[in-house]
Design a protein around this motif. Structure first.
Motif, PDB file in Angstrom:
ATOM      1  N   VAL A  10       0.844  -1.198   0.000  1.00  9.69           N
ATOM      2  CA  VAL A  10       0.000   0.000   0.000  1.00  9.69           C
ATOM      3  C   VAL A  10       0.880   1.249   0.000  1.00  9.69           C
ATOM      4  O   VAL A  10       0.622   2.202  -0.743  1.00  9.69           O
ATOM      5  CB  VAL A  10      -0.958  -0.014   1.214  1.00  9.69           C
ATOM      6  CG1 VAL A  10      -1.697   1.306   1.338  1.00  9.69           C
ATOM      7  CG2 VAL A  10      -1.941  -1.165   1.101  1.00  9.69           C
ATOM      8  N   ILE A  11       1.925   1.246   0.812  1.00  8.46           N
ATOM      9  CA  ILE A  11       2.851   2.380   0.847  1.00  8.46           C
ATOM     10  C   ILE A  11       3.526   2.557  -0.509  1.00  8.46           C
ATOM     11  O   ILE A  11       3.668   3.671  -1.011  1.00  8.46           O
ATOM     12  CB  ILE A  11       3.891   2.193   1.970  1.00  8.46           C
ATOM     13  CG1 ILE A  11       3.200   2.313   3.322  1.00  8.46           C
ATOM     14  CG2 ILE A  11       5.025   3.201   1.842  1.00  8.46           C
ATOM     15  CD1 ILE A  11       4.050   1.900   4.487  1.00  8.46           C
ATOM     16  N   SER A  12       3.917   1.446  -1.136  1.00 10.68           N
ATOM     17  CA  SER A  12       4.542   1.513  -2.459  1.00 10.68           C
ATOM     18  C   SER A  12       3.580   2.074  -3.497  1.00 10.68           C
ATOM     19  O   SER A  12       3.972   2.868  -4.353  1.00 10.68           O
ATOM     20  CB  SER A  12       5.015   0.127  -2.882  1.00 10.68           C
ATOM     21  OG  SER A  12       6.017  -0.325  -2.024  1.00 10.68           O
ATOM     22  N   ALA A  13       2.328   1.668  -3.439  1.00  9.68           N
ATOM     23  CA  ALA A  13       1.330   2.188  -4.384  1.00  9.68           C
ATOM     24  C   ALA A  13       1.129   3.682  -4.184  1.00  9.68           C
ATOM     25  O   ALA A  13       1.019   4.434  -5.158  1.00  9.68           O
ATOM     26  CB  ALA A  13       0.014   1.440  -4.218  1.00  9.68           C
ATOM     27  N   ILE A  14       1.110   4.127  -2.944  1.00  6.82           N
ATOM     28  CA  ILE A  14       0.962   5.562  -2.664  1.00  6.82           C
ATOM     29  C   ILE A  14       2.178   6.333  -3.175  1.00  6.82           C
ATOM     30  O   ILE A  14       2.043   7.429  -3.722  1.00  6.82           O
ATOM     31  CB  ILE A  14       0.725   5.793  -1.162  1.00  6.82           C
ATOM     32  CG1 ILE A  14      -0.646   5.244  -0.769  1.00  6.82           C
ATOM     33  CG2 ILE A  14       0.833   7.271  -0.805  1.00  6.82           C
ATOM     34  CD1 ILE A  14      -0.913   5.204   0.715  1.00  6.82           C
ATOM     35  N   CYS A  15       3.364   5.757  -3.026  1.00  6.70           N
ATOM     36  CA  CYS A  15       4.573   6.398  -3.566  1.00  6.70           C
ATOM     37  C   CYS A  15       4.466   6.571  -5.076  1.00  6.70           C
ATOM     38  O   CYS A  15       4.895   7.593  -5.627  1.00  6.70           O
ATOM     39  CB  CYS A  15       5.816   5.558  -3.243  1.00  6.70           C
ATOM     40  SG  CYS A  15       6.288   5.587  -1.514  1.00  6.70           S
ATOM     41  N   ASN A  16       3.885   5.588  -5.750  1.00  8.85           N
ATOM     42  CA  ASN A  16       3.746   5.662  -7.205  1.00  8.85           C
ATOM     43  C   ASN A  16       2.759   6.730  -7.644  1.00  8.85           C
ATOM     44  O   ASN A  16       2.842   7.211  -8.768  1.00  8.85           O
ATOM     45  CB  ASN A  16       3.316   4.312  -7.782  1.00  8.85           C
ATOM     46  CG  ASN A  16       4.487   3.439  -8.108  1.00  8.85           C
ATOM     47  OD1 ASN A  16       5.590   3.914  -8.308  1.00  8.85           O
ATOM     48  ND2 ASN A  16       4.256   2.153  -8.160  1.00  8.85           N
ATOM     49  N   VAL A  17       1.822   7.093  -6.789  1.00 10.20           N
ATOM     50  CA  VAL A  17       0.888   8.159  -7.145  1.00 10.20           C
ATOM     51  C   VAL A  17       1.662   9.462  -7.355  1.00 10.20           C
ATOM     52  O   VAL A  17       1.375  10.225  -8.268  1.00 10.20           O
ATOM     53  CB  VAL A  17      -0.191   8.326  -6.055  1.00 10.20           C
ATOM     54  CG1 VAL A  17      -1.004   9.585  -6.277  1.00 10.20           C
ATOM     55  CG2 VAL A  17      -1.095   7.100  -6.022  1.00 10.20           C
ATOM     56  N   PHE A  18       2.675   9.691  -6.520  1.00 10.36           N
ATOM     57  CA  PHE A  18       3.432  10.937  -6.591  1.00 10.36           C
ATOM     58  C   PHE A  18       4.527  10.912  -7.656  1.00 10.36           C
ATOM     59  O   PHE A  18       4.791  11.920  -8.295  1.00 10.36           O
ATOM     60  CB  PHE A  18       4.029  11.264  -5.225  1.00 10.36           C
ATOM     61  CG  PHE A  18       2.975  11.510  -4.193  1.00 10.36           C
ATOM     62  CD1 PHE A  18       2.190  12.639  -4.237  1.00 10.36           C
ATOM     63  CD2 PHE A  18       2.733  10.566  -3.206  1.00 10.36           C
ATOM     64  CE1 PHE A  18       1.192  12.858  -3.303  1.00 10.36           C
ATOM     65  CE2 PHE A  18       1.738  10.778  -2.261  1.00 10.36           C
ATOM     66  CZ  PHE A  18       0.973  11.917  -2.311  1.00 10.36           C
ATOM     67  N   PHE A  19       5.191   9.772  -7.831  1.00 12.47           N
ATOM     68  CA  PHE A  19       6.224   9.650  -8.864  1.00 12.47           C
ATOM     69  C   PHE A  19       6.247   8.211  -9.363  1.00 12.47           C
ATOM     70  O   PHE A  19       6.508   7.290  -8.583  1.00 12.47           O
ATOM     71  CB  PHE A  19       7.608  10.029  -8.318  1.00 12.47           C
ATOM     72  CG  PHE A  19       8.644  10.118  -9.396  1.00 12.47           C
ATOM     73  CD1 PHE A  19       8.780  11.280 -10.132  1.00 12.47           C
ATOM     74  CD2 PHE A  19       9.455   9.044  -9.698  1.00 12.47           C
ATOM     75  CE1 PHE A  19       9.720  11.369 -11.153  1.00 12.47           C
ATOM     76  CE2 PHE A  19      10.391   9.116 -10.711  1.00 12.47           C
ATOM     77  CZ  PHE A  19      10.528  10.290 -11.437  1.00 12.47           C
ATOM     78  N   PRO A  20       5.951   7.985 -10.647  1.00  6.95           N
ATOM     79  CA  PRO A  20       5.914   6.621 -11.170  1.00  6.95           C
ATOM     80  C   PRO A  20       7.263   5.931 -11.045  1.00  6.95           C
ATOM     81  O   PRO A  20       8.292   6.486 -11.403  1.00  6.95           O
ATOM     82  CB  PRO A  20       5.511   6.795 -12.632  1.00  6.95           C
ATOM     83  CG  PRO A  20       5.597   8.245 -12.927  1.00  6.95           C
ATOM     84  CD  PRO A  20       5.661   8.987 -11.652  1.00  6.95           C
ATOM     85  N   GLY A  21       7.240   4.724 -10.516  1.00  8.20           N
ATOM     86  CA  GLY A  21       8.456   3.945 -10.341  1.00  8.20           C
ATOM     87  C   GLY A  21       9.012   4.004  -8.929  1.00  8.20           C
ATOM     88  O   GLY A  21       9.801   3.155  -8.534  1.00  8.20           O
ATOM     89  N   LEU A  22       8.609   5.000  -8.156  1.00  9.67           N
ATOM     90  CA  LEU A  22       9.116   5.130  -6.791  1.00  9.67           C
ATOM     91  C   LEU A  22       8.678   3.957  -5.922  1.00  9.67           C
ATOM     92  O   LEU A  22       9.445   3.464  -5.090  1.00  9.67           O
ATOM     93  CB  LEU A  22       8.661   6.454  -6.180  1.00  9.67           C
ATOM     94  CG  LEU A  22       9.192   6.794  -4.786  1.00  9.67           C
ATOM     95  CD1 LEU A  22      10.721   6.836  -4.808  1.00  9.67           C
ATOM     96  CD2 LEU A  22       8.627   8.116  -4.316  1.00  9.67           C
ATOM     97  N   GLY A  23       7.474   3.480  -6.120  1.00  7.35           N
ATOM     98  CA  GLY A  23       6.989   2.333  -5.345  1.00  7.35           C
ATOM     99  C   GLY A  23       7.778   1.072  -5.642  1.00  7.35           C
ATOM    100  O   GLY A  23       8.094   0.295  -4.732  1.00  7.35           O
TER     101      GLY A  23
END
Length: 74
Positions: A10-23
């Motif tokens: 879930v944290i990884s998916a939220i990171c991807n909302v802000f910058f693709p690939g970050l999750g």
């Protein structure tokens, strides 16, 4: 990461909302992170051509779903 739907995913998916690939980077998947980041940033940079921006949008959503449903078999 433990399993699909875990707090880490879930944290990884939220990171991807802000910058693709970050999750994917948070999950330790460097190649997936680079591919998603390059395609999305490149596509968004070419927004005036429309088609690359649409492809980038699809990849951005795909990166969020990929991070949320990732299951580590290791």
């Amino acid at each position: 990461m433990a399993s699909q739907g875990s707090a880490g995913n879930v944290i990884s998916a939220i990171c991807n909302v802000f910058f693709p690939g970050l999750g994917q980077l948070v999950q330790g998947r460097l190649m997936a992170a680079l591919i998603f980041a390059i395609v999305c940033v490149g596509g968004y940079a070419l927004w005036w051509m429309v088609i690359p921006a649409i492809i980038a949008g699809v990849f951005h959503v795909w990166s969020i779903i990929d991070a949320a449903t990732y299951k580590d078999y290791g």
